[in-house]
Write a protein that holds these residues in place. Structure first.
Motif, PDB file in Angstrom:
ATOM      1  N   ALA A  27       0.833  -1.208   0.000  1.00  0.00           N
ATOM      2  CA  ALA A  27       0.000   0.000   0.000  1.00  0.00           C
ATOM      3  C   ALA A  27       0.865   1.254   0.000  1.00  0.00           C
ATOM      4  O   ALA A  27       0.434   2.302  -0.484  1.00  0.00           O
ATOM      5  N   ALA A  28       2.055   1.162   0.548  1.00  0.00           N
ATOM      6  CA  ALA A  28       2.953   2.325   0.567  1.00  0.00           C
ATOM      7  C   ALA A  28       4.387   1.846   0.742  1.00  0.00           C
ATOM      8  O   ALA A  28       4.631   0.771   1.306  1.00  0.00           O
TER       9      ALA A  28
ATOM     10  N   TYR B  79       7.779  -0.888   4.018  1.00  0.00           N
ATOM     11  CA  TYR B  79       6.710  -1.325   3.119  1.00  0.00           C
ATOM     12  C   TYR B  79       5.467  -1.584   3.961  1.00  0.00           C
ATOM     13  O   TYR B  79       5.541  -2.334   4.950  1.00  0.00           O
ATOM     14  N   GLU B  80       4.392  -0.938   3.573  1.00  0.00           N
ATOM     15  CA  GLU B  80       3.130  -1.160   4.282  1.00  0.00           C
ATOM     16  C   GLU B  80       2.316  -2.168   3.486  1.00  0.00           C
ATOM     17  O   GLU B  80       2.053  -1.961   2.293  1.00  0.00           O
ATOM     18  N   LEU B  81       1.946  -3.252   4.132  1.00  0.00           N
ATOM     19  CA  LEU B  81       1.244  -4.354   3.451  1.00  0.00           C
ATOM     20  C   LEU B  81      -0.187  -4.434   3.945  1.00  0.00           C
ATOM     21  O   LEU B  81      -0.427  -4.420   5.162  1.00  0.00           O
ATOM     22  N   ARG B  82      -1.116  -4.515   3.003  1.00  0.00           N
ATOM     23  CA  ARG B  82      -2.538  -4.673   3.356  1.00  0.00           C
ATOM     24  C   ARG B  82      -3.100  -5.860   2.604  1.00  0.00           C
ATOM     25  O   ARG B  82      -2.671  -6.144   1.480  1.00  0.00           O
ATOM     26  N   ARG B  83      -4.091  -6.497   3.199  1.00  0.00           N
ATOM     27  CA  ARG B  83      -4.691  -7.676   2.579  1.00  0.00           C
ATOM     28  C   ARG B  83      -5.388  -7.307   1.283  1.00  0.00           C
ATOM     29  O   ARG B  83      -6.086  -6.287   1.214  1.00  0.00           O
ATOM     30  N   VAL B  84      -5.205  -8.126   0.276  1.00  0.00           N
ATOM     31  CA  VAL B  84      -5.850  -7.892  -1.019  1.00  0.00           C
ATOM     32  C   VAL B  84      -7.368  -7.884  -0.862  1.00  0.00           C
ATOM     33  O   VAL B  84      -8.069  -7.079  -1.478  1.00  0.00           O
TER      34      VAL B  84
ATOM     35  N   LEU C 222       3.695  -3.486   8.803  1.00  0.00           N
ATOM     36  CA  LEU C 222       4.767  -2.622   8.335  1.00  0.00           C
ATOM     37  C   LEU C 222       6.089  -3.359   8.524  1.00  0.00           C
ATOM     38  O   LEU C 222       6.356  -3.873   9.621  1.00  0.00           O
ATOM     39  N   ILE C 223       6.896  -3.427   7.465  1.00  0.00           N
ATOM     40  CA  ILE C 223       8.228  -4.022   7.587  1.00  0.00           C
ATOM     41  C   ILE C 223       9.261  -2.992   7.154  1.00  0.00           C
ATOM     42  O   ILE C 223       8.968  -2.099   6.350  1.00  0.00           O
TER      43      ILE C 223
ATOM     44  N   SER D  49      16.840  -8.634  -0.006  1.00  0.00           N
ATOM     45  CA  SER D  49      16.620  -7.210   0.259  1.00  0.00           C
ATOM     46  C   SER D  49      16.802  -6.387  -1.018  1.00  0.00           C
ATOM     47  O   SER D  49      16.097  -5.414  -1.245  1.00  0.00           O
ATOM     48  N   ARG D  50      17.720  -6.816  -1.875  1.00  0.00           N
ATOM     49  CA  ARG D  50      17.919  -6.080  -3.128  1.00  0.00           C
ATOM     50  C   ARG D  50      16.673  -6.204  -4.001  1.00  0.00           C
ATOM     51  O   ARG D  50      16.196  -5.237  -4.580  1.00  0.00           O
ATOM     52  N   GLY D  51      16.117  -7.419  -4.032  1.00  0.00           N
ATOM     53  CA  GLY D  51      14.906  -7.656  -4.824  1.00  0.00           C
ATOM     54  C   GLY D  51      13.767  -6.770  -4.345  1.00  0.00           C
ATOM     55  O   GLY D  51      13.040  -6.188  -5.155  1.00  0.00           O
ATOM     56  N   LEU D  52      13.614  -6.666  -3.037  1.00  0.00           N
ATOM     57  CA  LEU D  52      12.538  -5.829  -2.502  1.00  0.00           C
ATOM     58  C   LEU D  52      12.754  -4.372  -2.890  1.00  0.00           C
ATOM     59  O   LEU D  52      11.843  -3.686  -3.354  1.00  0.00           O
ATOM     60  N   HIS D  53      13.967  -3.880  -2.702  1.00  0.00           N
ATOM     61  CA  HIS D  53      14.232  -2.469  -3.000  1.00  0.00           C
ATOM     62  C   HIS D  53      14.043  -2.163  -4.481  1.00  0.00           C
ATOM     63  O   HIS D  53      13.568  -1.095  -4.839  1.00  0.00           O
ATOM     64  N   GLU D  54      14.450  -3.121  -5.332  1.00  0.00           N
ATOM     65  CA  GLU D  54      14.446  -2.809  -6.768  1.00  0.00           C
ATOM     66  C   GLU D  54      13.127  -3.139  -7.458  1.00  0.00           C
ATOM     67  O   GLU D  54      12.769  -2.498  -8.426  1.00  0.00           O
ATOM     68  N   GLN D  55      12.397  -4.145  -6.943  1.00  0.00           N
ATOM     69  CA  GLN D  55      11.228  -4.608  -7.708  1.00  0.00           C
ATOM     70  C   GLN D  55       9.895  -4.323  -7.041  1.00  0.00           C
ATOM     71  O   GLN D  55       8.868  -4.410  -7.699  1.00  0.00           O
ATOM     72  N   VAL D  56       9.902  -4.058  -5.744  1.00  0.00           N
ATOM     73  CA  VAL D  56       8.619  -3.988  -5.041  1.00  0.00           C
ATOM     74  C   VAL D  56       8.215  -2.536  -4.812  1.00  0.00           C
ATOM     75  O   VAL D  56       8.919  -1.774  -4.148  1.00  0.00           O
ATOM     76  N   GLN D  57       7.087  -2.181  -5.411  1.00  0.00           N
ATOM     77  CA  GLN D  57       6.589  -0.806  -5.375  1.00  0.00           C
ATOM     78  C   GLN D  57       5.139  -0.822  -4.900  1.00  0.00           C
ATOM     79  O   GLN D  57       4.515  -1.884  -4.873  1.00  0.00           O
ATOM     80  N   PRO D  58       4.582   0.354  -4.566  1.00  0.00           N
ATOM     81  CA  PRO D  58       3.155   0.375  -4.237  1.00  0.00           C
ATOM     82  C   PRO D  58       2.360  -0.285  -5.354  1.00  0.00           C
ATOM     83  O   PRO D  58       2.607  -0.031  -6.535  1.00  0.00           O
ATOM     84  N   GLY D  59       1.428  -1.156  -4.968  1.00  0.00           N
ATOM     85  CA  GLY D  59       0.634  -1.881  -5.956  1.00  0.00           C
ATOM     86  C   GLY D  59       1.132  -3.293  -6.200  1.00  0.00           C
ATOM     87  O   GLY D  59       0.391  -4.131  -6.716  1.00  0.00           O
ATOM     88  N   THR D  60       2.400  -3.572  -5.832  1.00  0.00           N
ATOM     89  CA  THR D  60       2.916  -4.935  -6.030  1.00  0.00           C
ATOM     90  C   THR D  60       2.154  -5.896  -5.121  1.00  0.00           C
ATOM     91  O   THR D  60       1.882  -5.592  -3.965  1.00  0.00           O
TER      92      THR D  60
END
Ligand code: FES
Length: 316
Positions: free
Chosen positions: A7-8, A19-24, A63-64, A76-87
């Protein structure tokens, strides 16, 4: 498994994002307690553990905080480079291997760098409970310290002590802080291996007893594998025996024979692969079991640990 949306995403410090995670499906997330973590299944297939750092009473989000580690094996590199709001991501339910002790009446929290994540959650919980605690947060510099503003604005800001390498006058005086061990005073530490060792060694030198010490490692300390030899494991249920060569783990060998042991971190940190040992003496290489648990030699982590005896009989 839970399907979540990012979500953010916020830059919390140099090389640290939250990274803020919310249930789909918009439903509340499972409840968690301070110190809990979740497994995050990353887009590249890796599974990594991240501590939850929001208030433990929140159910609408997790929140992580993630450090972009230059030594990252991809997580951690994968998260920083590939994971954006909406993922969309898949996560596990929270699990707590680093809980606050119910025996403690006072608490000393120590965080090094990104180790602030579970500690922050503990501080929120303790503050809400009106508990007696102090939080010592060590980082290389202010710009590398995540969540400092949140701590400064918190209701417990007067119990937070910041220590930055760049400002030697703020250095943590561990011996002083740990000078008065007591049965009802418990210590919790999370951070890089060297930092944790320093805090725990200082505590032990000051007379702290193991039951009052709580730690969570987020990476294994490198081990010299040059002298590794081979050994064998026997499955108690079937009697099958497998040779484990020097360059392969028990998990790898068993998997190649169709015997699956659940794994996650694959470096002795998370405890997912913990397996009972019925005979033989393991050579423990994990950071998950306490020294006392390791000394019992009745369980080990087959993702990384080996054997001191020619044969280990496993409860599999
Ligand atoms: Fe994490 Fe073995 S898989 S300790």
């Amino acid at each position: 498994m839970i399907e979540v949306l990012v979500a953010a995403r916020r830059e919390e410090a140099l090389d640290i994002c939250s990274y803020e995670l919310r249930r789909v499906d918009g439903q509340p997330l499972p409840a968690f307690t301070a110190g809990a973590h979740i497994d995050v299944h990353l887009p590249d297939g890796l599974v990594r553990q991240y501590s939850l750092c929001n208030h433990p009473e929140e159910r609408h989000r997790y929140l992580i905080g993630v450090l972009k580690d230059p030594a990252s094996r991809g997580g951690s590199r994968g998260l920083h480079e590939q994971v954006q709001p909406g993922t969309r991501l898949t996560i596990s339910e929270p699990r707590n291997l680093f809980p606050l002790s119910s025996q403690a009446r006072r608490h000393l929290l120590f965080a090094g760098g990104i180790g602030i994540t579970p500690i922050l959650c503990m501080a929120e919980h303790l503050a809400q409970d009106g508990a007696d605690f102090q939080l010592h947060y060590c980082a290389r510099s202010l710009d590398r310290a995540a969540f400092v503003e949140r701590l400064r604005r918190s209701a417990y800001a007067d119990r937070v002590f910041l220590h930055f390498d760049e400002a030697p006058e703020t250095a943590l005086q561990a011996a002083q802080v740990l000078a008065m061990p007591d049965d009802d005073l418990h210590l919790y530490v999370c951070g890089p291996g060297g930092f944790m060792q320093h805090v725990l060694d200082t505590a032990k030198a000051q007379g702290w007893q193991e039951p009052c010490l709580h730690r969570e490692y987020f990476a294994a300390t490198p081990v010299d594998t040059g002298d590794d030899g081979s050994f064998a494991v026997k499955l108690a249920s079937s009697g099958q025996v497998f040779d484990i060569p020097a360059d392969r783990s028990v998990v790898q060998v068993l998997e190649s024979h169709g015997i699956e042991i659940p794994i996650s971190c694959e470096q002795g940190v998370c405890g997912t692969c913990l397996t009972r040992v019925l005979e033989g003496v393991p050579e423990h290489r994990d950071m998950f079991l306490t020294e006392a648990e390791q000394a019992c030699n009745d369980q080990f982590t087959p993702c990384c640990s080996r054997s001191k005896t020619p044969l280990l009989v496993l409860d599999l």
